[in-house]
Design a protein around this motif. Structure first.
Motif, PDB file in Angstrom:
ATOM      1  N   SER B 127       0.831  -1.202   0.000  1.00 53.81           N
ATOM      2  CA  SER B 127       0.000   0.000   0.000  1.00 53.81           C
ATOM      3  C   SER B 127       0.867   1.255   0.000  1.00 53.81           C
ATOM      4  N   GLN B 128       2.166   1.107   0.269  1.00 52.83           N
ATOM      5  CA  GLN B 128       3.061   2.259   0.137  1.00 52.83           C
ATOM      6  C   GLN B 128       3.022   2.805  -1.290  1.00 52.83           C
ATOM      7  N   LEU B 131      -0.021   4.872  -1.786  1.00 49.96           N
ATOM      8  CA  LEU B 131       0.188   6.195  -1.191  1.00 49.96           C
ATOM      9  C   LEU B 131       1.004   7.085  -2.130  1.00 49.96           C
ATOM     10  N   ALA B 155       4.138   7.860   5.281  1.00 53.42           N
ATOM     11  CA  ALA B 155       3.265   8.773   4.530  1.00 53.42           C
ATOM     12  C   ALA B 155       3.869  10.168   4.506  1.00 53.42           C
ATOM     13  N   TYR B 199      -5.260  12.823   5.048  1.00 59.40           N
ATOM     14  CA  TYR B 199      -4.694  11.482   5.214  1.00 59.40           C
ATOM     15  C   TYR B 199      -4.997  10.988   6.623  1.00 59.40           C
ATOM     16  N   VAL B 201      -5.312   7.357   9.267  1.00 57.64           N
ATOM     17  CA  VAL B 201      -5.253   5.923   9.583  1.00 57.64           C
ATOM     18  C   VAL B 201      -6.317   5.712  10.663  1.00 57.64           C
ATOM     19  N   ASP B 234      -6.202   5.127   5.060  1.00 50.44           N
ATOM     20  CA  ASP B 234      -5.139   4.118   5.013  1.00 50.44           C
ATOM     21  C   ASP B 234      -5.415   3.105   6.119  1.00 50.44           C
ATOM     22  N   TYR B 260      -9.441   4.607  -0.618  1.00 49.33           N
ATOM     23  CA  TYR B 260      -9.166   3.642   0.457  1.00 49.33           C
ATOM     24  C   TYR B 260      -7.922   2.823   0.109  1.00 49.33           C
ATOM     25  N   LEU B 261      -6.996   2.692   1.055  1.00 49.76           N
ATOM     26  CA  LEU B 261      -5.788   1.899   0.838  1.00 49.76           C
ATOM     27  C   LEU B 261      -5.811   0.655   1.719  1.00 49.76           C
ATOM     28  N   SER B 263      -3.964  -3.500   2.391  1.00 45.70           N
ATOM     29  CA  SER B 263      -2.675  -4.207   2.300  1.00 45.70           C
ATOM     30  C   SER B 263      -2.810  -5.625   2.812  1.00 45.70           C
ATOM     31  N   VAL B 277      -5.617  -0.139  -3.792  1.00 46.72           N
ATOM     32  CA  VAL B 277      -6.301   1.124  -3.577  1.00 46.72           C
ATOM     33  C   VAL B 277      -7.663   1.034  -4.245  1.00 46.72           C
TER      34      VAL B 277
END
Lengths: 447, 447
Positions: B127-128, B131, B155, B199, B201, B234, B260-261, B263, B277
């Motif tokens: 997921s990096q 981003l 991030a 951003y 989390v 995230d 939406y991210l 992983s 994503v």
């Protein structure tokens, strides 16, 4: 889940445009970054969706032909990597890449005269990521990249994404023409432009098929150094020569003036997405930081699988087998061109995946493409390989993936399309081209 | 190979500075892009090299504890993927990602109330990369990203790499404070700043450990919409709650206003580097173009391995087992903190990997780090999680990787270091801190 009520997006104050109920307008249209405006889906993308149908002979793609790989052996390697080294293979790894693999990459590069240290190497998610990272750390909007005319479509897309300008330099049968490079750099300097990179594919060029002669390599390097331009040597095909040993890389002549990009995609397999970059020390440090920001680290599972393949399999034999396979396909394509398309001209590549074809006068490869796909043959029009969308008199034919029989059939179909186009041109002075536009960033099918 | 002679690089005319013979000056120092100037190796990177020694208890890293994975079963999957589907797994794939995997990702996201279409999903290299791509398509230099205070270091590094400014918004035990978000956005609007992204989390925050309450989610979304700001949600830890079912994602409330991210790195394994994503349609199209430019396509081998794992293994059971494992470690850490560090304060996270600790007054977590590593315990100082390098009174402790015994031992050692620091502060009014600097873009060891 149904949506909870939220107030409608306002049209004033915020950046996004209004999202009118029921429409598919992009509510974020005005929010995109400047660099995003150059990103457009090409209309040939839709054509390539059709071109991937089995009844179409695709001479467009850059996919290697993998049927010769020992899948059983590679399956056993994959099993061992996970079952016996899973705690490492499935974990995060180093941003720079696995050290054992970096040492093995040195063995590969020695075949092209490169002496380097494992610390000079950064493993990337395919060499495309290397190209992205190099561009990221060097290019400000408006900077110039000098590249061959034509040049790899995927590189042009990266340069465009970072808002670079590209100045093309002519090539001939011996690759980039040093005198033309010199005069281009002199003109750009005189115009006050900042030239950061010289991007070159010196071996079995994509799309042009030619290689830079050994005699020209130090000359090109010297000119670049003199103008303070870093050479980006992109070499995915160097080990895939049909008739001769690999030439020494430009990087073998100079440690500080060259960033070298390598890849396992063509000499082994692209599905692991493993490439690499070799760079001067300070540049390498920045590449690692940039890569950590972009992806944290390359896949350990992929890296260890490739490392195990290199240490336990006859990778030199595999490359030899690829060379033979692609030579046979090259021969099929060239003889079919001679038989069916004598009114066009093309080069006879001594390695790699591609032939560069010039159509008879008056024909436009981009306008012709929809009709070619209708006739069940696909290619990439030359316009994809020029930053300004010129090159419509050319097309790239790839001989890497289809069988020799399919290649011959594809060229035969292409010849029929060309004949039809010529008739149109003779009757009307022009072919009735489809509305066309500059080709942007096609996907991996044209890599 | 020895180098062929090339003339020395000139110091005038070209951009690079002179490369004086024998020195390790960077000849390309003046060629880097503006964005590259913010990329610096942090001095804590060197410390972490030490911290990775086995005698050091690292409470710094974000590596999942993988020993519970069924490596034999996963090895057999890896074997089958290559031996029976190798021609696909080892080939280039779609830029958007494997369609079967994208459908399976929908099953995962349904656990958080998300209804989406496979076409809304883009598979990324962790997921990096998601981003990086979101930032790439939205952020021009000088644009503002609003983020929690503190926020994920990886991030912040991406935002810095695209020359964004970050405005932090306070959080409390229920996550991002809506009133603070509103006033921050109002101030930024009044100052004429362009705010593109919020951003967040929302679950088991990195580094703060808290989650956004269900009551606040629609409020945060409404404020963001009103100011025309796209929410970037995230969510690597959302399925790793210890005591309760997953909360509905912000994305479940709004299709158009949220990217939406997700992983597989924390719910399965990071070594395949597979994240994703989900984005509104037009944004999704641009993300695919950007990803093709960055890496051509994600790894088919990785994607098919994960897809096969999801379709043939009890992935829900694996997530349950992770939850139990991390709960036990969280408990070990919290009880050790209560026993050894009663003069500090911390939160008790209900999921995820991290506890956020506030040191006794006068102590500086960054200055203290070298002494902690000497005492064989490592953590990440709070400064890493603030764009301006503030937060030195905090540190992040991760309980994901070491065993409960090692966690207790680590906290015991940390308490010894804190006691020593307090003595110094009481004697001299300050601890004799190591020369320190803002922490930049640490590698995956602090992800």
């Amino acid at each position: 889940m149904t949506s909870q009520p939220v107030p409608p997006r306002e049209t004033s104050g915020g950046h996004p445009t209004s999202s009118a109920a029921g429409t598919r307008l992009d509510p974020w249209l005005t929010s995109y970054a400047e660099r995003t405006h150059g990103m457009r889906s090409s209309e040939i993308r839709a054509l390539f969706a059709v071109a991937n149908r089995p009844e179409v002979v695709s001479l467009a793609g850059g996919m290697p032909f993998l049927e010769g790989l020992p899948l059983d052996v590679l399956g056993d390697i994959a099993q061992r990597v996970v079952a016996t080294r899973g705690l490492q293979a499935l974990q995060y790894g180093s941003g720079q890449g696995d050290e054992t693999l970096r040492e093995q990459i040195l063995d590969l590069m020695r075949l092209e005269g490169i002496e380097a240290h494992p610390d000079d190497v950064v493993v990337t998610t395919g060499s495309q990521q290397a190209l992205d990272l190099v561009t990221r750390i060097f290019i400000d909007p408006g900077d110039v990249v000098v590249a061959e005319a034509p040049s790899y479509v995927g590189a042009l897309g990266v340069f465009r994404a970072y808002q670079a300008d590209v100045a093309h330099v002519p090539i001939d049968a011996d690759g980039l023409v040093p005198e033309a490079l010199e005069s281009t750099l002199a003109s750009l300097a005189a115009a006050g432009r900042t030239v950061k990179l010289l991007y070159t594919v010196p071996n079995f060029h994509n799309p042009a098929g030619v290689s830079m002669s050994e005699e020209r390599r130090p000359r090109v390097l010297e000119i670049a150094r003199r103008y303070g331009v870093l050479v980006v040597e992109d070499n995915p095909y160097g080990l895939l020569g049909f008739d001769s040993e690999p030439r020494d890389a430009i990087r073998s002549l100079d440690e500080d003036g060259v960033v070298y990009l390598g890849s396992f995609s063509k000499t082994f397999a692209p599905g692991y997405r493993v490439g690499w970059v070799v760079a001067p020390h300070a540049v390498r440090e920045k590449l690692v930081l940039a890569s950590e920001s972009a992806i944290l680290c390359p896949s350990n599972a992929s890296q260890i699988a490739i490392s195990t393949y290199l240490s336990t399999c006859d990778w030199r034999g595999q490359i030899k087998s690829y060379r033979e396979q692609y030579r046979e396909r090259r021969d099929a394509m060239i003889s079919a061109l001679a038989e069916h398309l004598p009114e066009a001209s093309w080069n006879v590549p001594a390695g790699g995946f591609y032939t560069w074809v010039r159509l008879p006068d008056g024909l436009d490869a981009k306008d012709m493409l929809p009709r070619a796909v209708t006739a069940r043959v696909a290619y990439v029009p030359g316009t994809a390989f020029y930053f300004d969308g010129s090159g419509s008199e050319h097309l790239r034919l790839s001989f890497c993936y289809p069988t020799p029989e399919r290649i011959r059939e594809g060229v035969r179909r292409l010849a029929g399309v060309v004949a039809g186009e010529k008739e149109l041109v003779e009757l009307f002075g022009t072919s009735a081209g489809a509305a066309s536009d500059v080709v942007h960033a096609p996907g991996p099918d044209v890599a």
